[in-house]
Design an enzyme around this catalytic site. Structure first.
Site, short mmCIF file in Angstrom:
data_model
loop_
_atom_site.label_atom_id
_atom_site.label_comp_id
_atom_site.label_asym_id
_atom_site.label_seq_id
_atom_site.Cartn_x
_atom_site.Cartn_y
_atom_site.Cartn_z
N LYS A 171 0.84 -1.20 0.00
CA LYS A 171 0.00 0.00 0.00
C LYS A 171 0.88 1.26 0.00
CE LYS A 171 -0.37 -0.28 5.06
NZ LYS A 171 -1.21 -0.77 6.18
N ARG B 166 -11.05 0.12 14.10
CA ARG B 166 -10.70 0.89 12.91
C ARG B 166 -11.50 0.36 11.71
NH1 ARG B 166 -4.53 0.90 10.54
NH2 ARG B 166 -5.13 -1.22 10.00
N TYR C 71 16.07 29.84 9.57
CA TYR C 71 14.84 30.53 9.99
C TYR C 71 14.75 30.58 11.51
CZ TYR C 71 12.62 30.48 5.36
OH TYR C 71 12.30 30.69 4.06
N MET D 82 12.22 24.36 3.45
CA MET D 82 11.47 23.56 2.48
C MET D 82 12.41 22.83 1.52
SD MET D 82 8.62 24.67 -0.34
CE MET D 82 7.53 25.45 0.84
C1 LIG Z 1 -0.47 -1.78 6.85
C2 LIG Z 1 -1.05 -3.08 7.21
C3 LIG Z 1 -0.24 -4.23 7.27
C4 LIG Z 1 1.26 -4.16 7.18
O1 LIG Z 1 1.76 -3.69 8.42
P1 LIG Z 1 3.34 -3.55 8.71
O2 LIG Z 1 3.38 -3.13 10.13
O3 LIG Z 1 3.83 -2.49 7.79
O4 LIG Z 1 3.96 -4.86 8.45
C5 LIG Z 1 -0.86 -5.45 7.45
N1 LIG Z 1 -2.20 -5.54 7.62
C6 LIG Z 1 -3.00 -4.45 7.62
C7 LIG Z 1 -4.47 -4.62 7.83
C8 LIG Z 1 -2.46 -3.19 7.44
O5 LIG Z 1 -3.25 -2.11 7.46
#
Ligand SMILES: *Cc1c(COP(=O)(O)O)cnc(C)c1O
Length: 394
Positions: free
Chosen positions: A46, A145, A267, A315
């Site tokens: 992802k 969640r 800055y 930046m």
């Molecule tokens: C992001 C995610 C993972 C991977 O988690 P890591 O800690 O990056 O290994 C696995 N399962 C779900 C449901 C996630 O949201």
């Protein structure tokens, strides 16, 4: 301008170089798969493979034997399917948004069903297509969640029509505290998950992401789903990092200057030189995903020379204390490298490696390397002419 002027600045034109070691990614995947024993090992790609480029990373993992991939969103799934071609399973963690079910079948994506509404819509889609459709089912066991609540699982289990036309090919849940191995929530979630699974028809099960894999065999079940550890993030920071480094981030020194004692840096004039200093301004800033919280914290490295970050991060640039170090104009310094690994930089910035990686942004020249040489072992600048090295502007 000379006709070949652009060619001469090739590699120098960007703010820096982000080297991504596909060989280390595959090695980490292989080690995680070995660690998971008889359990299958998926990979989570992802957020564009945590910012590293799903179009490059996923095919490399596919060659390493991975055949189940997870993304978060439908758009990511569509892009990943195009990059992978047919064969592997591509699962979408958020499941279908309303009315998006046809896109899932069109692109051969497996939805993760998180709610009674998503189940009903997928069931209707299967009926409309007059076929059975595969899906993963997500149960919430303690994160609040995504996923079905215990009540919703019980309701689905009691309704013989709830899953009509749906082949549940994986039941999954997600651990909230897996990065803290002693946390009681880990076992509580495992027990709750096993109890809820038993209400449903038998299906393979998955509970663990990267950190969960290191909680022991009881947490492996039928499939594990690592993301972070594939990319070199430590599963349990207090226990050291068993993964190979995947990223090296080199920033280019854009200017060197000698300042007298008392001169203000950056800055807000948050720092004044206590003595005469030599400063190196590096062309990387928060616009490139390097957190502003690194101001006056952490350091870059040139070989074995530590170059502390001084003043605020701007930046497009940051300033290093290069007093006494052999830093030349145009030198590449390691903002993330063998001596300051991703998790160390994240700790300096007050965040986690995940956030640093996914923020790295599009301004770097990206270089994908495979096998050796790999960025964890090389001094700056070497390896660029290796035939293994492919370069992409990204
Ligand atoms: C992001 C995610 C993972 C991977 O988690 P890591 O800690 O990056 O290994 C696995 N399962 C779900 C449901 C996630 O949201």
């Amino acid at each position: 301008m000379q006709p070949n002027a652009d060619a001469e600045i090739e590699g120098d034109a960007g703010c820096g170089i982000l080297t991504i070691d596909l060989g280390a990614i595959r090695a980490n995947y292989a080690a995680l798969r070995a660690r998971a024993g008889a359990s299958r090992c998926a990979a989570v790609v992802k957020a564009d493979a945590y910012g590293l480029g799903a179009a490059q990373v996923a095919p490399a993992l596919r060659r390493a034997g991975c055949d189940v991939f997870f993304v978060a969103h439908l758009d990511e799934g569509i892009a990943l399917r195009a990059a992978l071609g047919g064969g592997a399973t591509v699962a979408v963690l958020h499941g279908p948004p309303p009315k998006a079910e046809p896109a899932f079948t069109a692109h051969d994506l497996t939805p993760v069903l998180n709610s009674p509404e998503q189940i009903a819509a997928w069931r209707a889609h299967a009926a409309f297509r007059r076929t059975r459709l595969a899906a993963f089912l997500h149960i919430d066991t303690g994160m609040s969640r995504l996923g079905l609540s215990a009540t919703q699982v019980a309701a689905a289990a009691a309704d013989p029509d709830a899953m009509r036309g749906i082949d549940v090919t994986l039941v999954m849940s997600h651990l909230a505290c897996a990065d803290q191995p002693e946390h009681p929530a880990n076992t509580e979630q495992l027990v709750r998950f096993q109890a809820l699974r038993r209400l449903l028809p038998p299906a393979p099960a998955s509970l663990s992401a990267s950190s969960g894999i290191f909680l022991g065999a009881a947490f492996h079940l039928d499939l594990v789903r690592p993301g972070a550890a594939v990319y070199g993030i430590a599963p349990h920071r207090a226990r050291g990092n068993p993964t190979r480094a995947v990223v090296r981030l080199q920033g280019r020194v854009a200017q060197l200057r000698d300042i007298p004692a008392g001169a203000a840096i950056g800055y807000g004039a948050t720092l004044r030189a206590a003595r005469p200093m030599r400063l190196a301004t590096v062309a990387v800033g928060y616009g490139d995903g390097l957190p502003r919280s690194l101001g006056n914290r952490g350091a870059a490295w040139l070989d074995h020379h530590r170059l502390p970050i001084v003043g605020r991060v701007s930046m497009d640039s940051l300033t290093l204390d290069a007093t006494g170090a052999p830093v030349g104009l145009g030198a590449l310094v390691d903002l993330i490298g063998p001596r300051n690994r991703l998790d160390d930089v994240a700790a300096d910035a007050g965040t986690i490696g995940y956030e640093i990686l996914t923020a790295l942004g599009a301004r770097y020249r990206r270089r994908y390397v495979d096998e050796r040489p790999h960025p964890g072992t090389l001094p700056a600048g070497e390896g660029a002419d290796s035939p293994d090295v492919r370069e992409a502007v990204g």
